[in-house]
Enzyme design. Structure first.
Site, mmCIF file in Angstrom:
data_model
loop_
_atom_site.group_PDB
_atom_site.id
_atom_site.type_symbol
_atom_site.label_atom_id
_atom_site.label_comp_id
_atom_site.label_asym_id
_atom_site.label_seq_id
_atom_site.Cartn_x
_atom_site.Cartn_y
_atom_site.Cartn_z
ATOM 1 N N LYS A 54 -67.858 129.856 -4.988
ATOM 2 C CA LYS A 54 -67.948 129.354 -3.853
ATOM 3 C C LYS A 54 -69.546 129.563 -3.511
ATOM 4 C CE LYS A 54 -63.348 130.134 -2.370
ATOM 5 N NZ LYS A 54 -62.227 131.177 -1.587
ATOM 6 N N GLN A 98 -61.882 136.737 1.828
ATOM 7 C CA GLN A 98 -61.142 136.240 0.639
ATOM 8 C C GLN A 98 -59.857 136.862 0.306
ATOM 9 O OE1 GLN A 98 -62.147 133.756 -1.588
ATOM 10 N NE2 GLN A 98 -60.455 133.950 -2.834
ATOM 11 N N ASP A 121 -61.649 128.034 6.188
ATOM 12 C CA ASP A 121 -60.448 127.963 5.346
ATOM 13 C C ASP A 121 -59.293 127.394 5.920
ATOM 14 O OD1 ASP A 121 -60.567 129.335 2.796
ATOM 15 O OD2 ASP A 121 -60.844 131.242 3.881
HETATM 16 N N1 GUN Z 1 -57.593 133.212 -1.826
HETATM 17 C C1 GUN Z 1 -57.013 132.241 -2.746
HETATM 18 N N2 GUN Z 1 -57.098 130.964 -2.217
HETATM 19 C C2 GUN Z 1 -58.053 131.361 -1.181
HETATM 20 C C3 GUN Z 1 -58.958 130.513 -0.012
HETATM 21 O O1 GUN Z 1 -58.976 129.148 -0.537
HETATM 22 N N3 GUN Z 1 -59.505 131.050 0.524
HETATM 23 C C4 GUN Z 1 -59.464 132.393 1.033
HETATM 24 N N4 GUN Z 1 -60.129 132.967 2.047
HETATM 25 N N5 GUN Z 1 -58.876 133.291 0.252
HETATM 26 C C5 GUN Z 1 -57.958 132.741 -0.791
#
Ligand code: GUN
Length: 297
Positions: A54, A98, A121
């Site tokens: 990311k 996350q 998100d």
């Molecule tokens: N854990 C697995 N997928 C995601 C996501 O798309 N965003 C976040 N914040 N955590 C995750």
């Protein structure tokens, strides 16, 4: 039939280059460069890998980013204090915590403590609720990315029977909402299956569009898939592989070879849905910087 591959890597790159152009234009007109604040709690290797993908994507499209790495002993109170500071910081457009979190932290509480206007998100109940009533909202990145794939490959969703396997808050649930709503993307007849579903095959076999996000390698086999179905495999599972340097390989939730024989389109793992999730996060962060979803915020 042998399915055609849906190239998520290619489509994600197209979206990223669009975001890059838009960021350049935004900054070129005198605006502050967009900023994404990431929070990692603990040292889970999967989370570290995703966060690296990311933050690299941010650098690639010209979005500024910072990662706050907190110990897995951080208290809920301390974490929420940090998030409150980020909520009030006008230089931060998006906040991403996350997941998963250590057991002593409630993901619901943590997600709700994020200002929904910075929830890139799309996990905050305000955004999920607005999605469910067809109001503009941040959309969970993986389902939003799947819809971009449908659009790119001119795969029609309207009036089809869509079956979603897995009902997580991150993928299955928002995917089912987006498929079923009467907005520009949805209009499908939608079935949601989960671990309590009796006779999964009875449902999957009638799917024109089958979205699998169950986190179980090999769950869906060719005999469970209708001839000509579009199969979207969201699973990213590590399975042991002695022939690989890392000692593992990534596989989806579908038994690729047998499903390939039945489907008309299929997403590979890796290189299917995964890159789209990251690309859509870039898109959402730009929307946040521009205050496109919540203009009065
Ligand atoms: N854990 C697995 N997928 C995601 C996501 O798309 N965003 C976040 N914040 N955590 C995750």
């Amino acid at each position: 039939m042998s399915a055609k591959l849906i190239d998520g890597k290619k489509v994600a790159e197209l979206i990223r280059s669009q975001v890059r152009d838009d960021v350049n234009e935004w900054v070129g007109s005198g605006n502050r460069r967009p900023f994404l604040q990431v929070v990692q709690i603990g040292t889970d290797p999967g989370s570290t890998t995703y966060i690296r993908a990311k933050t690299r994507a941010c650098e690639d499209v010209g979005i500024n980013t910072g990662t706050n790495r907190l110990p897995d002993t951080v208290s809920a109170k301390e974490l929420k204090r940090i998030i409150r500071d980020y909520n009030q910081n006008d230089e931060m457009d998006g906040i991403l915590v996350q997941l998963p979190l250590p057991n002593h932290l409630s993901s619901h509480d943590v997600i709700e403590s994020i200002d929904y206007r910075k929830d890139i998100d799309g996990f905050h109940p305000m955004n999920v609720g607005r999605l469910a009533v067809d109001q503009p909202s941040y959309r969970s990145c993986t389902p939003a990315g799947i819809f971009e794939l449908f659009r790119h490959y001119s795969i029609q969703v309207k009036s089809k029977h869509a079956v979603v396997v897995g009902a997580s808050n991150i993928v299955g649930s928002p995917m089912a909402i987006m498929l079923s709503r009467e907005n520009s993307t949805g209009k499908a007849t939608t079935t949601i299956c989960h671990k309590f579903t009796r006779d999964l095959t009875q449902h999957t076999i009638s799917a024109d569009i089958l979205v699998v996000a169950a986190g179980q390698p090999g769950l869906i086999k060719g005999e469970m898939v209708k001839e000509g179905a579009v199969v979207i495999d969201v699973g990213i599972n590590r399975v042991a592989d002695e022939t690989s340097k890392k000692g593992y390989k990534l596989v989806g939730d579908c038994e690729f070879e047998s499903v390939m024989e039945k489907a008309s389109w299929i997403t590979p793992v890796p290189g299917g849905v995964g890159p789209m999730t990251v690309a859509m996060l870039m898109k959402n962060t730009l929307l946040a910087a521009k205050k496109s979803i919540y203009p009065d915020g």
